[in-house]
Design a protein around this motif. Structure first.
Motif, PDB file in Angstrom:
ATOM      1  N   LEU A  53      12.603   2.256 -12.908  1.00 39.64           N
ATOM      2  CA  LEU A  53      12.379   3.697 -12.903  1.00 39.64           C
ATOM      3  C   LEU A  53      10.886   3.997 -12.975  1.00 39.64           C
ATOM      4  CD1 LEU A  53      13.487   6.572 -12.992  1.00 39.64           C
ATOM      5  CD2 LEU A  53      13.685   6.346 -15.486  1.00 39.64           C
ATOM      6  N   ALA A  54      10.170   3.250 -13.788  1.00 43.81           N
ATOM      7  CA  ALA A  54       8.721   3.446 -13.906  1.00 43.81           C
ATOM      8  C   ALA A  54       8.009   3.161 -12.586  1.00 43.81           C
ATOM      9  CB  ALA A  54       8.166   2.549 -15.012  1.00 43.81           C
ATOM     10  N   VAL A  55       8.417   2.092 -11.912  1.00 40.84           N
ATOM     11  CA  VAL A  55       7.800   1.747 -10.626  1.00 40.84           C
ATOM     12  C   VAL A  55       8.056   2.832  -9.593  1.00 40.84           C
ATOM     13  CG1 VAL A  55       7.994   0.169  -8.658  1.00 40.84           C
ATOM     14  CG2 VAL A  55       7.731  -0.746 -10.960  1.00 40.84           C
ATOM     15  N   TRP A  56       9.310   3.305  -9.527  1.00 45.04           N
ATOM     16  CA  TRP A  56       9.608   4.357  -8.549  1.00 45.04           C
ATOM     17  C   TRP A  56       8.799   5.626  -8.846  1.00 45.04           C
ATOM     18  CZ3 TRP A  56      11.165   9.366  -8.419  1.00 45.04           C
ATOM     19  CH2 TRP A  56      11.477   9.874  -7.154  1.00 45.04           C
ATOM     20  N   LEU A  57       8.737   6.024 -10.098  1.00 47.15           N
ATOM     21  CA  LEU A  57       7.986   7.217 -10.471  1.00 47.15           C
ATOM     22  C   LEU A  57       6.523   7.095 -10.065  1.00 47.15           C
ATOM     23  CD1 LEU A  57       9.352   8.115 -14.030  1.00 47.15           C
ATOM     24  CD2 LEU A  57       9.397   9.571 -12.001  1.00 47.15           C
ATOM     25  N   LEU A  58       5.927   5.939 -10.317  1.00 49.70           N
ATOM     26  CA  LEU A  58       4.508   5.769 -10.025  1.00 49.70           C
ATOM     27  C   LEU A  58       4.256   5.723  -8.520  1.00 49.70           C
ATOM     28  CD1 LEU A  58       1.895   5.557 -11.581  1.00 49.70           C
ATOM     29  CD2 LEU A  58       2.087   3.078 -11.505  1.00 49.70           C
ATOM     30  N   THR A  59       5.139   5.074  -7.763  1.00 50.27           N
ATOM     31  CA  THR A  59       4.989   5.041  -6.315  1.00 50.27           C
ATOM     32  C   THR A  59       5.146   6.436  -5.726  1.00 50.27           C
ATOM     33  OG1 THR A  59       5.814   2.767  -6.186  1.00 50.27           O
ATOM     34  CG2 THR A  59       5.912   4.074  -4.172  1.00 50.27           C
ATOM     35  N   PHE A  60       6.182   7.142  -6.150  1.00 47.53           N
ATOM     36  CA  PHE A  60       6.412   8.505  -5.683  1.00 47.53           C
ATOM     37  C   PHE A  60       5.219   9.400  -6.014  1.00 47.53           C
ATOM     38  CE2 PHE A  60       7.874  12.816  -6.661  1.00 47.53           C
ATOM     39  CZ  PHE A  60       8.481  13.172  -5.469  1.00 47.53           C
ATOM     40  N   ALA A  61       4.744   9.321  -7.260  1.00 51.38           N
ATOM     41  CA  ALA A  61       3.630  10.162  -7.693  1.00 51.38           C
ATOM     42  C   ALA A  61       2.343   9.820  -6.952  1.00 51.38           C
ATOM     43  CB  ALA A  61       3.425  10.002  -9.199  1.00 51.38           C
ATOM     44  N   SER A  62       2.119   8.550  -6.659  1.00 53.18           N
ATOM     45  CA  SER A  62       0.914   8.148  -5.933  1.00 53.18           C
ATOM     46  C   SER A  62       0.916   8.696  -4.516  1.00 53.18           C
ATOM     47  CB  SER A  62       0.804   6.622  -5.899  1.00 53.18           C
ATOM     48  OG  SER A  62       0.697   6.091  -7.202  1.00 53.18           O
ATOM     49  N   ALA A  63       2.077   8.671  -3.866  1.00 55.06           N
ATOM     50  CA  ALA A  63       2.193   9.243  -2.529  1.00 55.06           C
ATOM     51  C   ALA A  63       1.964  10.748  -2.558  1.00 55.06           C
ATOM     52  CB  ALA A  63       3.570   8.930  -1.942  1.00 55.06           C
ATOM     53  N   LEU A  64       2.571  11.420  -3.539  1.00 53.65           N
ATOM     54  CA  LEU A  64       2.450  12.871  -3.669  1.00 53.65           C
ATOM     55  C   LEU A  64       1.010  13.278  -3.972  1.00 53.65           C
ATOM     56  CD1 LEU A  64       4.011  15.585  -3.867  1.00 53.65           C
ATOM     57  CD2 LEU A  64       4.327  15.101  -6.296  1.00 53.65           C
ATOM     58  N   GLY A 206      -0.200   1.073  -4.881  1.00 51.30           N
ATOM     59  CA  GLY A 206      -0.521   0.701  -3.504  1.00 51.30           C
ATOM     60  C   GLY A 206       0.551   1.111  -2.522  1.00 51.30           C
ATOM     61  N   ALA A 207       1.835   0.958  -2.899  1.00 51.80           N
ATOM     62  CA  ALA A 207       2.936   1.363  -2.023  1.00 51.80           C
ATOM     63  C   ALA A 207       2.909   2.868  -1.789  1.00 51.80           C
ATOM     64  CB  ALA A 207       4.275   0.940  -2.635  1.00 51.80           C
ATOM     65  N   GLY A 208       2.617   3.641  -2.836  1.00 54.70           N
ATOM     66  CA  GLY A 208       2.534   5.087  -2.682  1.00 54.70           C
ATOM     67  C   GLY A 208       1.339   5.517  -1.857  1.00 54.70           C
ATOM     68  N   VAL A 209       0.215   4.874  -2.070  1.00 52.80           N
ATOM     69  CA  VAL A 209      -0.997   5.203  -1.308  1.00 52.80           C
ATOM     70  C   VAL A 209      -0.795   4.922   0.179  1.00 52.80           C
ATOM     71  CG1 VAL A 209      -3.408   4.518  -0.932  1.00 52.80           C
ATOM     72  CG2 VAL A 209      -2.573   4.942  -3.255  1.00 52.80           C
ATOM     73  N   ALA A 210       0.004   3.905   0.500  1.00 54.81           N
ATOM     74  CA  ALA A 210       0.276   3.594   1.908  1.00 54.81           C
ATOM     75  C   ALA A 210       0.886   4.792   2.630  1.00 54.81           C
ATOM     76  CB  ALA A 210       1.206   2.381   2.015  1.00 54.81           C
ATOM     77  N   VAL A 211       1.714   5.574   1.929  1.00 48.53           N
ATOM     78  CA  VAL A 211       2.311   6.770   2.527  1.00 48.53           C
ATOM     79  C   VAL A 211       1.227   7.792   2.842  1.00 48.53           C
ATOM     80  CG1 VAL A 211       3.846   8.727   2.093  1.00 48.53           C
ATOM     81  CG2 VAL A 211       4.540   6.418   1.412  1.00 48.53           C
ATOM     82  N   ALA A 212       0.318   8.017   1.889  1.00 48.83           N
ATOM     83  CA  ALA A 212      -0.782   8.953   2.114  1.00 48.83           C
ATOM     84  C   ALA A 212      -1.681   8.488   3.252  1.00 48.83           C
ATOM     85  CB  ALA A 212      -1.589   9.124   0.825  1.00 48.83           C
ATOM     86  N   VAL A 213      -1.940   7.191   3.321  1.00 50.39           N
ATOM     87  CA  VAL A 213      -2.779   6.642   4.393  1.00 50.39           C
ATOM     88  C   VAL A 213      -2.105   6.831   5.752  1.00 50.39           C
ATOM     89  CG1 VAL A 213      -3.768   4.513   5.340  1.00 50.39           C
ATOM     90  CG2 VAL A 213      -3.967   5.008   2.899  1.00 50.39           C
ATOM     91  N   GLY A 214      -0.781   6.700   5.793  1.00 48.60           N
ATOM     92  CA  GLY A 214      -0.056   6.935   7.042  1.00 48.60           C
ATOM     93  C   GLY A 214      -0.247   8.351   7.541  1.00 48.60           C
ATOM     94  N   TRP A 215      -0.143   9.325   6.642  1.00 47.81           N
ATOM     95  CA  TRP A 215      -0.413  10.717   7.022  1.00 47.81           C
ATOM     96  C   TRP A 215      -1.830  10.873   7.563  1.00 47.81           C
ATOM     97  CZ3 TRP A 215       3.312  13.800   7.936  1.00 47.81           C
ATOM     98  CH2 TRP A 215       4.440  13.914   7.118  1.00 47.81           C
ATOM     99  N   LEU A 216      -2.794  10.314   6.830  1.00 49.50           N
ATOM    100  CA  LEU A 216      -4.201  10.453   7.223  1.00 49.50           C
ATOM    101  C   LEU A 216      -4.468   9.805   8.571  1.00 49.50           C
ATOM    102  CD1 LEU A 216      -7.120  11.292   6.510  1.00 49.50           C
ATOM    103  CD2 LEU A 216      -7.360   9.071   5.352  1.00 49.50           C
ATOM    104  N   LEU A 217      -3.923   8.618   8.777  1.00 49.32           N
ATOM    105  CA  LEU A 217      -4.168   7.891  10.014  1.00 49.32           C
ATOM    106  C   LEU A 217      -3.634   8.642  11.231  1.00 49.32           C
ATOM    107  CD1 LEU A 217      -5.109   5.351  11.525  1.00 49.32           C
ATOM    108  CD2 LEU A 217      -2.873   4.347  11.059  1.00 49.32           C
ATOM    109  N   THR A 218      -2.388   9.090  11.164  1.00 46.52           N
ATOM    110  CA  THR A 218      -1.812   9.786  12.322  1.00 46.52           C
ATOM    111  C   THR A 218      -2.505  11.134  12.553  1.00 46.52           C
ATOM    112  OG1 THR A 218      -0.035  10.705  10.944  1.00 46.52           O
ATOM    113  CG2 THR A 218       0.420   8.662  12.139  1.00 46.52           C
TER     114      THR A 218
END
Length: 366
Positions: A53-64, A206-218
């Motif tokens: 649960l902690a990992v999911w929360l942190l990944t989700f929050a990092s992407a957001l 890092g997994a969450g940041v990858a989502v943000a990087v995908g938005w930025l790249l496209t």
């Protein structure tokens, strides 16, 4: 630099390489962090809390937080993203999210987790992932598409501000950024409470940041290219179905961001597992387990196409831009998963517990 790459390689190839890079980063970090929505929902539903649960929360929050920080700095404009600009379906989000949540409990992992595990040698996950892709394609253009369209049209919502959940409540960029920070602090608190190690923490971020990087790249590709480049980030339902059809029916693969995601995640996860010595060939132990996986994969494939995204595509990527339907999908996934875990794994088969092949040991390495 991006313009020079486009001049040298062309928009399609640069977009493909971007998908490979973003997918590879996500696959690597998802494998190391054991990121899995299914495992997080099980911990939550059973009132236990824990590292998943902690990992999911942190990944989700990092992407957001990462996505909204890019918007606040003027580096990204998500207003033209499909999840916001186009017409959406409230009914599809509700029903599809619930179906996906039910399916990921039965298949013991969401679509992204199945792909990550496939790269590590899990044949159960590989077969389930193939069934997921076939069902997704059937729901998109095949036998199941009329049912999907009927359910989608039950309750529609126009694109624009009405699909931005924060705009609906009168909020803007500052509120989105603040809300993302609150989620991130909640993730850090969960990491501290459940004693998640520093390496796992960094991988979850890092997994969450990858989502943000995908938005930025496209987005940057769209700004630098003469040809239109769709604004998007990580998702698995559409790309899985598209890759399957291009492999089976098209003699020439069309390069693009989506085409790079699936092989990128597979390669990233494989590298992470190989470095950690975690490659291990696994299969089914009995027919009952196989039936469970296949039913779950079908529910996920149809649910993802109905909902407009999977646990990552809608539940993280779509939610990171505050798409109304994505947040509804995410709620449906948690509800469907919680009920299915209660009925199937705690009531029907409580006397014969089955070890989940997608969960790592209860003690997470640091």
């Amino acid at each position: 630099m991006l313009t020079a790459l486009i001049d040298l390689l062309g928009e399609e190839l640069v977009s493909l390489l971007g998908g490979l890079a973003v997918g590879g980063a996500f696959g690597f970090f998802a494998q190391r962090s054991r990121f899995c929505l299914r495992a997080a929902t099980v911990e939550f539903a059973r009132g236990q809390g824990g590292p998943r649960l902690a990992v999911w929360l942190l990944t989700f929050a990092s992407a957001l937080l990462g996505t909204q920080a890019l918007v606040a700095m003027g580096l990204l404009d998500v207003s033209e993203a499909r999840q916001l600009a186009q017409q959406g379906s409230i009914s599809g989000a509700m029903i599809g999210g619930i179906l996906f949540g039910c399916g990921m409990i039965l298949a013991r992992g969401c679509a992204s987790r199945l792909l990550v595990l496939s790269a590590n040698g899990n044949l159960r996950a590989l077969l389930s992932g193939l069934i997921f892709a076939v069902t997704a394609q059937s729901a998109y253009h095949g036998l199941l598409s009329p049912l999907r369209e009927w359910l989608t049209n039950l309750w529609l919502v126009d694109g624009g501000p009405s699909r931005d959940i924060m705009s609906v409540f009168g909020g803007g960029t500052p509120e989105k950024l603040g809300f993302g920070m609150l989620w991130f602090l909640a993730g850090l608190a969960a990491v501290s409470k459940f004693q998640v190690g520093a390496k796992i923490l960094r991988s979850a971020v890092g997994a969450g940041v990858a989502v943000a990087v995908g938005w930025l790249l496209t987005y940057q590709l769209g700004q630098a290219s003469f040809a239109p480049v769709p604004l998007k980030s990580l998702t698995f339902s559409g790309p899985s179905a598209e890759l399957l059809m291009q492999v089976l029916a098209s003699p020439q693969l069309k390069p693009g961001f989506d085409l790079g995601i699936i092989p990128g995640v597979f390669i990233g996860s494989f590298v992470a597992a190989a470095v950690a010595g975690e490659l291990n060939l696994e299969g089914f132990s009995d027919g009952r387990g196989m039936r469970r996986y296949l039913i779950g994969a079908v529910l996920m494939g149809f649910g993802a196409m109905l909902a407009g995204g999977c646990a990552v595509g809608a539940g993280v990527t779509g939610a990171s831009v505050f798409a109304l339907t994505a947040w509804i999908v995410l709620g449906g996934m948690w509800l469907g998963a919680g009920v299915t875990d209660l009925v199937v794994d705690r009531w029907l088969f409580a006397a014969k517990p089955v070890q989940s092949p997608v969960q790592s040991p209860s003690v997470m390495p640091s």
